[in-house]
Scaffold this active site. Structure first.
Site, PDB file in Angstrom:
ATOM      1  N   ASP A  19       1.036  -1.149   0.313  1.00 33.79           N
ATOM      2  CA  ASP A  19      -0.251   0.302   0.080  1.00 33.79           C
ATOM      3  C   ASP A  19       1.010   1.229   0.001  1.00 33.79           C
ATOM      4  O   ASP A  19       2.391   1.357   0.635  1.00 33.79           O
ATOM      5  CB  ASP A  19      -0.798  -0.057   1.243  1.00 33.79           C
ATOM      6  CG  ASP A  19      -2.061   1.129   1.125  1.00 33.79           C
ATOM      7  OD1 ASP A  19      -2.384   1.695   0.330  1.00 33.79           O
ATOM      8  OD2 ASP A  19      -2.598   1.251   2.047  1.00 33.79           O
ATOM      9  N   ASN A  21      -0.528   4.762   0.531  1.00 34.33           N
ATOM     10  CA  ASN A  21      -1.033   5.435   0.755  1.00 34.33           C
ATOM     11  C   ASN A  21      -1.880   5.790   1.715  1.00 34.33           C
ATOM     12  O   ASN A  21      -2.628   6.561   2.359  1.00 34.33           O
ATOM     13  CB  ASN A  21      -2.078   6.645  -0.633  1.00 34.33           C
ATOM     14  CG  ASN A  21      -3.377   4.765  -0.772  1.00 34.33           C
ATOM     15  OD1 ASN A  21      -3.474   3.573  -0.712  1.00 34.33           O
ATOM     16  ND2 ASN A  21      -4.216   5.319  -1.985  1.00 34.33           N
ATOM     17  N   ASP A  27      -1.607  -0.857  -3.737  1.00 38.70           N
ATOM     18  CA  ASP A  27      -2.037  -0.462  -5.144  1.00 38.70           C
ATOM     19  C   ASP A  27      -0.742  -0.597  -6.237  1.00 38.70           C
ATOM     20  O   ASP A  27       0.472  -1.019  -5.664  1.00 38.70           O
ATOM     21  CB  ASP A  27      -2.229   1.135  -4.679  1.00 38.70           C
ATOM     22  CG  ASP A  27      -0.931   1.590  -3.946  1.00 38.70           C
ATOM     23  OD1 ASP A  27      -0.400   1.527  -4.128  1.00 38.70           O
ATOM     24  OD2 ASP A  27      -1.830   2.411  -2.553  1.00 38.70           O
ATOM     25  N   ASP A  96      -4.234  -9.839 -16.139  1.00 40.66           N
ATOM     26  CA  ASP A  96      -5.347 -10.872 -16.260  1.00 40.66           C
ATOM     27  C   ASP A  96      -5.991 -10.969 -16.526  1.00 40.66           C
ATOM     28  O   ASP A  96      -6.676  -9.661 -16.579  1.00 40.66           O
ATOM     29  CB  ASP A  96      -5.080 -11.027 -14.224  1.00 40.66           C
ATOM     30  CG  ASP A  96      -5.843 -12.505 -13.698  1.00 40.66           C
ATOM     31  OD1 ASP A  96      -6.410 -13.228 -14.657  1.00 40.66           O
ATOM     32  OD2 ASP A  96      -5.812 -12.910 -12.315  1.00 40.66           O
ATOM     33  N   ASP A 197      -7.917 -16.580 -16.540  1.00 42.40           N
ATOM     34  CA  ASP A 197      -8.651 -16.751 -15.958  1.00 42.40           C
ATOM     35  C   ASP A 197      -9.382 -17.763 -16.154  1.00 42.40           C
ATOM     36  O   ASP A 197     -10.511 -17.638 -17.547  1.00 42.40           O
ATOM     37  CB  ASP A 197      -9.590 -15.524 -15.382  1.00 42.40           C
ATOM     38  CG  ASP A 197     -10.258 -16.091 -13.667  1.00 42.40           C
ATOM     39  OD1 ASP A 197      -9.841 -16.931 -13.118  1.00 42.40           O
ATOM     40  OD2 ASP A 197     -11.648 -16.300 -13.881  1.00 42.40           O
ATOM     41  N   GLU A 249      -5.860 -20.395 -16.804  1.00 45.92           N
ATOM     42  CA  GLU A 249      -5.786 -21.469 -15.851  1.00 45.92           C
ATOM     43  C   GLU A 249      -7.358 -22.352 -16.003  1.00 45.92           C
ATOM     44  O   GLU A 249      -7.884 -21.766 -17.109  1.00 45.92           O
ATOM     45  CB  GLU A 249      -6.756 -20.195 -14.746  1.00 45.92           C
ATOM     46  CG  GLU A 249      -7.172 -21.281 -13.627  1.00 45.92           C
ATOM     47  CD  GLU A 249      -7.885 -20.217 -12.737  1.00 45.92           C
ATOM     48  OE1 GLU A 249      -8.206 -21.099 -11.762  1.00 45.92           O
ATOM     49  OE2 GLU A 249      -9.098 -19.569 -12.982  1.00 45.92           O
ATOM     50  N   HIS A 316      -3.510 -17.544  -5.436  1.00 47.92           N
ATOM     51  CA  HIS A 316      -4.913 -16.550  -4.585  1.00 47.92           C
ATOM     52  C   HIS A 316      -5.178 -17.352  -4.615  1.00 47.92           C
ATOM     53  O   HIS A 316      -6.665 -16.869  -3.563  1.00 47.92           O
ATOM     54  CB  HIS A 316      -4.817 -15.275  -5.295  1.00 47.92           C
ATOM     55  CG  HIS A 316      -5.719 -15.325  -6.867  1.00 47.92           C
ATOM     56  ND1 HIS A 316      -4.776 -16.163  -7.713  1.00 47.92           N
ATOM     57  CD2 HIS A 316      -6.636 -15.419  -6.899  1.00 47.92           C
ATOM     58  CE1 HIS A 316      -5.624 -16.349  -8.167  1.00 47.92           C
ATOM     59  NE2 HIS A 316      -6.873 -15.629  -8.289  1.00 47.92           N
ATOM     60  N   ASP A 317      -5.538 -18.523  -5.211  1.00 45.79           N
ATOM     61  CA  ASP A 317      -6.945 -18.963  -4.513  1.00 45.79           C
ATOM     62  C   ASP A 317      -6.492 -20.128  -3.287  1.00 45.79           C
ATOM     63  O   ASP A 317      -7.652 -21.221  -3.337  1.00 45.79           O
ATOM     64  CB  ASP A 317      -8.077 -20.035  -6.031  1.00 45.79           C
ATOM     65  CG  ASP A 317      -8.130 -18.465  -6.242  1.00 45.79           C
ATOM     66  OD1 ASP A 317      -8.076 -18.104  -6.517  1.00 45.79           O
ATOM     67  OD2 ASP A 317      -7.800 -19.528  -7.590  1.00 45.79           O
TER      68      ASP A 317
END
Ligand code: TEU
Ligand code: CA
Length: 531
Positions: A19, A21, A27, A96, A197, A249, A316-317
């Protein structure tokens, strides 16, 4: 040029990387500030999770505008700067690509509610039965049925994932044209390719009722069909103009299906799932005891059956690999054994953020601490089935995708060096112990090991391009050889807390223990590389 056969690819989950901010959400400027970390690891490309405009029902896998950056992640200028800054460090950017569905906030969907609009057939709309019943009996990936009634259009629409993610209708050629233009838009900006995806689900052959299955009733109507191959060939024509790279994927694919999907005019690579299923019964929510041999068997099969693999142990899954396949007691050693496995098999390694410092599953105690839409809908489903709260938590805590989504642990301070504000998802308390700063100067750390093996892979062509030959496979040990011409290396891995014998020889090149010679006995969770 097949640059991706010599590269390590690093997956960034933008929300949780850095991050900049203080709003507690990772971000793009944050990512730019951490590019040196990626360079130190020697990565050749970044797979950047979705940063498109999105209502964020599924953290960006519900795109509402493919040509805009979501304001929480930054601006288009930030994105262009990321591509340029990464480029200066020899790092390519892969986007992605989420084209099985869009957000129901996308204007195609909003305008398409009007049957006279040009977008009227962009999705799978259906009346359902005369009695108001659903169009068919299919079930979705997040549990339950996969139809939602839209009161404005007075019809149901299909959603294989959340109801905020409406499936696109590729029977309408206009949809494919739209996707091609999206590809061109990003390729013109200088991205090197895409992670696609759920790419093997695009084509639905019909919306017929289907034989009931324990999970995903209807799957045979959209899993890896010829229509999907047609779409891929058509997209390949655009991708080829830019020499772009693609990794798809491909849920539940067999090696034969993976070979078909990677024909020269389709995808470059696919992510298989078989090795991720080695510790579960049929569905991810039913865990069984992990037996290393089952992981080796699945990996071995894919090494044999495909000329080139997309290698991964995390994304991430999936839960964190050290929590799932490794050991708590031998945390460091087991994270290193898993790293050695990932970086010495034949194929392109995909490393998920945090894996290189041995990040673990979350330490949350309650469902309320989770954000994952999948975990929440499964919890609802299990509640309807009258499962007691403790059992629901047992199931969900071990399988939740949030296990991999907690913020990157840069330092041991409050906010983990990830944010100055309140993080969108809790930071693991073990960040006091497990963090990059603590590992950076330590030559025995997980981080140093990853960095070292990544460099070794660059140095030794046999480790990248060599043939793969299994040498030993037992309940706990996996050993194999990578050979290119007259140069070869032997890898031996112990996936257990017991010492193990393995009959391989050679000059010791690497070990995650302090030793100078190797004499057929591996220490608990030891990895050795021999010359
Ligand atoms: O995932 C597709 C998928 O089938 C699974 O990994 C899914 O997340 C779940 O674990 C099934 O049990 C992709 C993305 O990686 C995921 O983050 C998205 O939620 C999903 O597609 C929808 O876009
Ligand atoms: Ca931010």
């Amino acid at each position: 040029m097949e640059w991706w056969k010599d590269a390590i690819i690093y997956q960034i989950y933008p929300r949780s990387f850095q991050d900049s901010n203080g709003d507690g959400i990772g971000d793009i400027p944050g990512i730019i500030s951490r590019l040196d970390h990626l360079q130190a690891l020697g990565v050749g490309a970044v797979w950047l999770g979705p940063v498109y405009r999105s209502p964020g029902v599924d953290n960006g896998y519900d795109v509402s505008d493919y040509r805009e950056i979501d304001p929480v992640y930054g601006t288009m200028e930030d994105m262009e700067r990321l591509i340029a800054e990464a480029g200066k460090r020899g790092i390519r950017i892969l986007m992605d690509l989420i084209i099985n569905h869009t957000s129901t906030d996308h204007y195609w969907f909003r305008w398409g509610r009007d049957r006279t609009s040009p977008y009227a057939d962009y999705y799978y709309w259906s009346r359902g039965g005369a009695d108001g019943s659903l169009p068919n009996n299919w079930t979705g990936f997040f549990g339950g049925d996969c139809w939602e009634f839209d009161p404005e259009r007075c019809e149901y629409y299909l959603h294989l994932f959340d109801k905020g993610q409406a499936d696109l209708n590729y029977h309408n050629p206009a949809v494919l044209e739209e996707v091609k233009n999206i590809l061109r838009f990003w390729l013109d900006k200088g991205v090197a390719g895409f992670r696609c995806d759920v790419i093997n689900l695009l084509w639905k052959d019909s919306l017929e009722r289907s034989k009931k299955r324990p999970f995903l009733t209807g799957l045979e109507h959209y899993h890896t069909l010829e229509g999907t191959h047609d779409i891929l060939r058509s997209l390949h024509a655009v991708l080829a103009e830019y020499d772009a790279f693609t990794v798809g994927e491909a849920v539940f694919v067999t090696p034969a299906q993976a070979r078909d999907l990677t024909r020269p005019d389709e995808l470059d690579l696919v992510f298989p799932f078989e090795h991720m299923e080695c510790d579960q019964w049929k569905v991810k929510w039913l865990k069984k005891k992990f037996r290393p041999r089952e992981l080796f068997t699945a990996l071995l099969r894919w090494q044999k059956e495909l000329p080139w693999n997309a290698l991964y142990l995390e994304n991430h899954d999936q839960p964190r690999s050290v929590s799932r396949f490794g050991s708590e007691k031998y945390w460091r050693e087991s994270a290193q054994v898993l790293g050695a496995l990932l970086l010495t098999l034949r194929g392109t390694p995909f490393l998920y953020q945090g894996q290189e410092i041995g990040m673990t599953n979350f330490d949350f105690k309650r469902i309320r601490q989770l954000q994952d839409i999948e975990s929440k809908s499964i919890d609802k489903l299990l509640t309807r089935l009258h499962l007691p709260a403790a059992l629901r938590w047992r199931i969900i805590s071990r399988t939740s995708r949030d296990n991999a989504r907690t913020p990157f642990q840069w330092t041991g301070e409050k906010g983990a060096g990830f944010t100055e504000g309140r993080p969108w998802l809790g930071i693991n308390h073990n960040c006091e112990r497990i963090n990059l700063a603590a590992q950076e100067e330590d030559p025995r750390s997980v981080w140093s090991w990853y960095k070292d093996l990544a460099a070794l892979r660059q140095e030794r062509e046999e480790l990248r391009r060599g043939d793969f030959t299994p040498l030993a496979m037992t309940e706990q040990v996996f050993a194999y050889r990578r050979q290119l011409g007259d140069r070869g290396l032997t890898v031996a891995l112990n996936f257990s807390a017991e010492p193990a014998r393995v009959v391989v020889r050679g000059k010791l090149l690497r070990s995650n223990y302090d030793r100078i010679r190797f004499e057929e006995i591996l220490q608990p969770w030891e990895a050795v590389i021999l010359e």
